[in-house]
Structure formats: structure tokens, C-alpha cells
Design an enzyme around this catalytic site. Structure first.
Site, short mmCIF file in Angstrom:
data_model
loop_
_atom_site.label_atom_id
_atom_site.label_comp_id
_atom_site.label_asym_id
_atom_site.label_seq_id
_atom_site.Cartn_x
_atom_site.Cartn_y
_atom_site.Cartn_z
N GLY A 215 38.80 37.75 39.19
CA GLY A 215 38.83 39.18 38.89
C GLY A 215 37.95 39.50 37.70
N GLY A 216 38.57 39.65 36.53
CA GLY A 216 37.86 40.08 35.32
C GLY A 216 36.57 39.34 35.03
N SER B 253 43.28 34.83 36.08
CA SER B 253 42.66 34.54 34.78
C SER B 253 41.71 33.33 34.82
CB SER B 253 43.73 34.35 33.70
OG SER B 253 44.49 35.55 33.55
N GLY C 6 45.15 38.89 35.39
CA GLY C 6 44.76 39.84 34.35
C GLY C 6 45.51 39.66 33.04
N HIS D 95 46.52 41.38 48.59
CA HIS D 95 46.45 41.17 47.15
C HIS D 95 47.74 41.70 46.50
CE1 HIS D 95 45.23 41.38 42.98
NE2 HIS D 95 44.28 40.51 43.30
N GLU E 30 47.62 33.23 44.18
CA GLU E 30 47.46 34.03 42.96
C GLU E 30 48.84 34.32 42.37
OE1 GLU E 30 43.33 36.13 42.99
OE2 GLU E 30 44.90 37.52 43.54
N GLU F 108 48.23 43.35 43.95
CA GLU F 108 48.17 44.76 43.50
C GLU F 108 48.41 45.72 44.66
OE1 GLU F 108 44.39 44.32 41.55
OE2 GLU F 108 45.36 43.05 40.05
N ASN G 91 36.40 39.36 43.03
CA ASN G 91 37.15 40.56 43.40
C ASN G 91 36.99 41.56 42.26
OD1 ASN G 91 38.92 42.53 44.11
ND2 ASN G 91 40.77 41.29 43.84
N TRP G 92 36.16 42.54 42.48
CA TRP G 92 35.87 43.50 41.40
C TRP G 92 36.97 44.54 41.22
CZ3 TRP G 92 29.96 44.79 42.41
CH2 TRP G 92 29.21 43.67 42.05
N LYS G 93 37.90 44.59 42.14
CA LYS G 93 38.97 45.60 42.08
C LYS G 93 38.32 47.00 41.96
CE LYS G 93 41.87 41.98 40.30
NZ LYS G 93 43.02 41.55 39.55
P1 13P Z 1 41.88 38.10 37.02
O1 13P Z 1 40.86 37.03 37.24
O2 13P Z 1 41.35 39.31 36.31
O3 13P Z 1 43.14 37.56 36.42
O4 13P Z 1 42.28 38.65 38.49
C1 13P Z 1 42.61 37.73 39.46
C2 13P Z 1 42.69 38.44 40.76
O5 13P Z 1 43.58 39.23 40.98
C3 13P Z 1 41.65 38.17 41.76
O6 13P Z 1 41.98 38.70 42.98
#
Ligand code: 13P
Length: 250
Positions: free
Chosen positions: A230-231, A209, A170, A95, A164, A97, A9-11
Site C-alpha cells: 500500500g503506502g 506495512s 497502514g 480487501h 493481509e 477496507e 495497491n494505491w487505494k
Molecule cells: P500498507 O502497505 O499501507 O500497510 O497497506 C497494505 C495494503 O492494504 C495493501 O493492500
């Protein structure tokens, strides 16, 4: 045995050229993805270009969100019809966010799931508790409500659930494998009560994470079937390492 699924998930990261550079490098690092399902979710603007490179591979393209109508006067929104047209076969829905910054409720999530499935998109449904909810011992109550309201009147096929925990996203603060597995076991039990044998087939991903260093211990748990990253999915080398760990798990 459930086939592992690892999703990036690149956001709100990577313009078109960065997307294509990533895919070129990643394809060289992960030649054969046969044993693991790989999904990449770039921003909307990169989807169609990404698909041109991914269509000849086993890697599936995902969007990070979708609207719940197929077309019409909804300025700024993207419909499931448009996503399949751009080459998506998956979409991430709910998600944290989206829930936090865009005030998405479980009812909206439910409508989005319905629209996505109606249009043949596979769904990665995200659920998870906040730190305060965990500290108040409300984790299972929150997961129960999110599952009940998001999956109202919905079949379970074509749906993958991503657990999640918000406090792990993050923050570099991963849930321990035991904490994550406990939540996954709860989720599978919930799905089993509602959908019976489908629960054994359904994949439950962990997100929050995830890195090349902690993926193996997470995947060693019986109810963790993959990861939503994510990251650590922004660098081809790191994401490839995560995929390779998932392959070793088989
Ligand atoms: P991180 O891996 O950056 O913590 O993000 C997780 C995430 O929200 C994947 O959808």
C-alpha cells in the site's frame, strides 16, 4: 519455484496525471521486470490512461475492486467486462477496507471472484484477521472461514491469495516474517487439501506495512511469494526498491 509477484495497491490515491508521472519514473527505475511479476492497481479513473503506458511493458494493470454482474442497473458499480476493456488483467477482491467500510461479506467476495474469473481476470484475493481475532487465537479459524466461503465452488487457477493481517495495514506494524510465514503455510495447506497439487504453484503474497527495509526478510520465508504493497507503493523509488529485492530473491 514460484515466480515472485509484487503488487502496488494505491487505494484512493493519485489522479490521472500523478498516475502517469509515477509510471514514467517507475519504468526508468525498473528497466527489465522479467524475473518478477509486477502489478499496479490505480484507482478506476486512471486505469485506461495507465494502460496506454503499460501495454508495451511486462507490468500488469489491476483494479482494486469489481462488481459481480457484467452489466445492468447497478448505479456506481464497475463490471469485470469494463475492467478488461480498460486494460486490466488483474483485480484485487475482498480487501479488508472493502469488508470493513463497505460491508463486503465472504459471499459477495465469492460472487466477485466468480465474475472476475468468468471474464478472464486474474484475482488477488485478500484475507486476514483483526487484532482482536489474533489476540483471541482465532487467526486460523478466521482464515479457514474466509477461504472456505470466498472460494466456494471456485477453481483455484488464476487466483493469488494475499494474506493481509488487518492490524498490520497502514499501521507501520508489520507481521514478523515468522508470523506471516506461519499464516502462509496454513493457507497453502488449506489450498492443498482442497485443490491438491495446485497449491504448490499458487502464489501467496504478504501485505501490511511492507517497505523497502522489511521486504527482504519477508521474502526470505519459504511460503512468502511476494507482496501487496500500500503506502510504500506510492513513491516510484520505494516501489522499485521492493521490486528489486524480489528479483534478488530468485
Ligand atoms: P500498507 O502497505 O499501507 O500497510 O497497506 C497494505 C495494503 O492494504 C495493501 O493492500
Amino acid at each position: 519455484m514460484r515466480k515472485p509477484l509484487v503488487a502496488a495497491n494505491w487505494k484512493m490515491n493519485k489522479a490521472i496525471k500523478e498516475t502517469l508521472d509515477f509510471i514514467h519514473s517507475f519504468l526508468q527505475l525498473v528497466e527489465d521486470s522479467g524475473d518478477v511479476d509486477i502489478v499496479i492497481a490505480p484507482p478506476f479513473t486512471s486505469l485506461a490512461d495507465a494502460f496506454r503506458l503499460l501495454r508495451a511493458t511486462n507490468i500488469k494493470l489491476s483494479a482494486q475492486d469489481v462488481f459481480y454482474e457484467d452489466k445492468g442497473a447497478f448505479t456506481g458499480e464497475i463490471s469485470p467486462v469494463m475492467l478488461t476493456d480498460a486494460g486490466c488483467s488483474f483485480v484485487i477482491i475482498g480487501h479488508s477496507e472493502r469488508r470493513q467500510y463497505f460491508l463486503e461479506t465472504d459471499e459477495i467476495v465469492n460472487r466477485k471472484i466468480d465474475a472476475a474469473r468468468r471474464n478472464g481476470l486474474e484475482v488477488i484475493l485478500c484475507i486476514g484477521e483483526s487484532l482482536m481475532e489474533r489476540e483471541d487465537n482465532k487467526t486460523f479459524e478466521v482464515l479457514d472461514r474466509q477461504l472456505r466461503d470466498s472460494l466456494k465452488d471456485t477453481a483455484i487457477d488464476g487466483i493469488t491469495i494475499a494474506y493481509e493481517p488487518i492490524w498490520a495495514i497502514g499501521t507501520g506494524k508489520t507481521a514478523t516474517p515468522e508470523q506471516a510465514n506461519e499464516a502462509h503455510t496454513f493457507i497453502r495447506g488449506w489450498v492443498k487439501r482442497k485443490y491438491e497439487e495446485s497449491a504448490d504453484k499458487m502464489r501467496i503474497l504478504y501485505g501490511g506495512s511492507v517497505t523497502p527495509d522489511n521486504i527482504e526478510s519477508l521474502l526470505a520465508e519459504p511460503d512468502i511469494d511476494g507482496a501487496l504493497v500500500g503506502g510504500a507503493s506510492l513513491k516510484p523509488e520505494d516501489f522499485a526498491k521492493i521490486v528489486k529485492s524480489a528479483k534478488r530473491r530468485i
